[in-house]
Every structure is written in structure tokens, then in C-alpha cells.
Design a protein around this motif. Sequence first.
Motif, mmCIF file in Angstrom:
data_model
loop_
_atom_site.group_PDB
_atom_site.id
_atom_site.type_symbol
_atom_site.label_atom_id
_atom_site.label_comp_id
_atom_site.label_asym_id
_atom_site.label_seq_id
_atom_site.Cartn_x
_atom_site.Cartn_y
_atom_site.Cartn_z
ATOM 1 N N PHE A 106 5.257 2.044 -6.743
ATOM 2 C CA PHE A 106 5.323 1.203 -5.551
ATOM 3 C C PHE A 106 4.347 0.035 -5.653
ATOM 4 N N ALA A 107 4.846 -1.143 -5.385
ATOM 5 C CA ALA A 107 4.004 -2.341 -5.416
ATOM 6 C C ALA A 107 3.312 -2.518 -4.075
ATOM 7 N N ASN A 108 2.018 -2.643 -4.099
ATOM 8 C CA ASN A 108 1.206 -2.925 -2.910
ATOM 9 C C ASN A 108 1.426 -1.969 -1.744
ATOM 10 N N PRO A 109 1.346 -0.671 -1.951
ATOM 11 C CA PRO A 109 1.470 0.227 -0.798
ATOM 12 C C PRO A 109 0.220 0.142 0.074
ATOM 13 N N SER A 110 0.378 0.499 1.329
ATOM 14 C CA SER A 110 -0.757 0.492 2.246
ATOM 15 C C SER A 110 -1.813 1.483 1.750
ATOM 16 N N PRO A 111 -3.059 1.053 1.653
ATOM 17 C CA PRO A 111 -4.101 1.966 1.155
ATOM 18 C C PRO A 111 -4.368 3.146 2.095
ATOM 19 N N GLU A 112 -3.986 3.021 3.379
ATOM 20 C CA GLU A 112 -4.171 4.119 4.321
ATOM 21 C C GLU A 112 -3.048 5.134 4.250
ATOM 22 N N GLY A 113 -1.903 4.711 3.752
ATOM 23 C CA GLY A 113 -0.736 5.583 3.697
ATOM 24 C C GLY A 113 -0.810 6.581 2.554
ATOM 25 N N TRP A 114 0.046 7.582 2.640
ATOM 26 C CA TRP A 114 0.078 8.635 1.625
ATOM 27 C C TRP A 114 0.368 8.072 0.241
ATOM 28 N N ILE A 115 1.376 7.232 0.117
ATOM 29 C CA ILE A 115 1.747 6.665 -1.180
ATOM 30 C C ILE A 115 0.577 5.889 -1.781
ATOM 31 N N GLY A 116 -0.052 5.056 -0.973
ATOM 32 C CA GLY A 116 -1.192 4.280 -1.454
ATOM 33 C C GLY A 116 -2.343 5.157 -1.905
ATOM 34 N N GLN A 117 -2.607 6.206 -1.146
ATOM 35 C CA GLN A 117 -3.697 7.116 -1.507
ATOM 36 C C GLN A 117 -3.395 7.859 -2.801
ATOM 37 N N VAL A 118 -2.146 8.292 -2.954
ATOM 38 C CA VAL A 118 -1.764 9.033 -4.163
ATOM 39 C C VAL A 118 -1.781 8.107 -5.381
ATOM 40 N N GLN A 119 -1.267 6.896 -5.219
ATOM 41 C CA GLN A 119 -1.302 5.957 -6.341
ATOM 42 C C GLN A 119 -2.725 5.601 -6.734
ATOM 43 N N ALA A 120 -3.654 5.685 -5.778
ATOM 44 C CA ALA A 120 -5.055 5.398 -6.069
ATOM 45 C C ALA A 120 -5.769 6.599 -6.690
ATOM 46 N N GLY A 121 -5.072 7.742 -6.807
ATOM 47 C CA GLY A 121 -5.672 8.897 -7.474
ATOM 48 C C GLY A 121 -5.895 10.115 -6.600
ATOM 49 N N ALA A 122 -5.641 9.999 -5.301
ATOM 50 C CA ALA A 122 -5.839 11.156 -4.411
ATOM 51 C C ALA A 122 -4.802 12.236 -4.718
ATOM 52 N N GLU A 123 -5.187 13.457 -4.487
ATOM 53 C CA GLU A 123 -4.270 14.590 -4.682
ATOM 54 C C GLU A 123 -3.908 15.139 -3.312
ATOM 55 N N LYS A 124 -2.895 14.516 -2.702
ATOM 56 C CA LYS A 124 -2.485 14.870 -1.344
ATOM 57 C C LYS A 124 -0.985 15.074 -1.299
ATOM 58 N N VAL A 125 -0.575 15.985 -0.434
ATOM 59 C CA VAL A 125 0.845 16.237 -0.191
ATOM 60 C C VAL A 125 1.043 16.293 1.318
#
Length: 157
Positions: A106-125
Motif C-alpha cells: 500500500f502506498a502512503n497508508p495512514s500511520p495511525e491505521g492498521w495497514i500503516g502500522q503493519v507496514q511500518a513493522g508492527a505485529e498487529k492483527v
Amino acid sequence: LKAMIIPNIHSVIILAAFPLCYGVAYLAGVDVFAAPLSHLLSLLIVFGISALLFAMNVMGAADSKLASAYAVWLGLGGLMPFLFYMALAGGVLGVGALLVKRFKPFANPSPEGWIGQVQAGAEKVPYGIAIVIGAFVSFGFLGYLDLTILSAFLGRP
């Protein structure tokens, strides 16, 4: 899904709606629910397990409350399908999270959203989604979504 937040009011409404629907079904002569003790035991089992998972930092508190609220609707007869399909949906979401984390599609996902957090390295479901999927599949198994039951519940022949 976006913020991974389940407001408490959602769980309260789901839980509070059950005795109302149970009473209306009973008065209308619609035999769809199990005995009240079955529903109470289902709630207590799911709450006990999910509270333990919360204490171990495996599950969020809101997820625990939401799963418990749905469990009261299911009774013991719907508990195993609920847990199975919830786990299955959670596994699919987990695999999806791993794929998003690895490939960052995903290009430029919101950093607060789940996708943005996961793309940044978070391990969340977003397990709330898995809980809802498990509940609705179980509703189908229990006949809650059967058109004849729904029409009888609504007072239509």
C-alpha cells in the motif's frame, strides 16, 4: 479496522440485546435459543479464557469483551463453531498482516491505521474482525439467520 479500536458501547449493545431478543423469542413461541444456563456458561467460558489471554498480553481487553458479548448469544451449542471460525479468520488476518509487513503493497497508508502500522513493522492483527466473522458464521449454524426463524421472530408467517 482503521484504528483497531472497539468501543465498549458496541459490546454493551450486543450483550444487552440478548436478553431482550431471548424474551421476545420466548413470548413469540420461537424456539431458537438454548436454555438460559447454556448461554450464561458460554459467556463465562469465553470471558474466562479471553481474560486469561488478556492477562498474558495475547489479546486486547476490547477483543475479550466483544468475544464474550457474542458468546452469550451462542450458548454452549454454538461455542465450538464460534471459536473455530474465529481462530480461522484470525489466522487469515494474521497471514495477511505478515504479507503486508513483508511486501508493503500500500502506498502512503495512514500511520495511525492498521495497514500503516503493519507496514511500518508492527505485529498487529485486527482480531475484532475475526470475532465478528466467527460469531456470524456460528449464527448461521445455530439457525439464527434462517429466513423462517427471522420471519417468525418478526411476527410474519
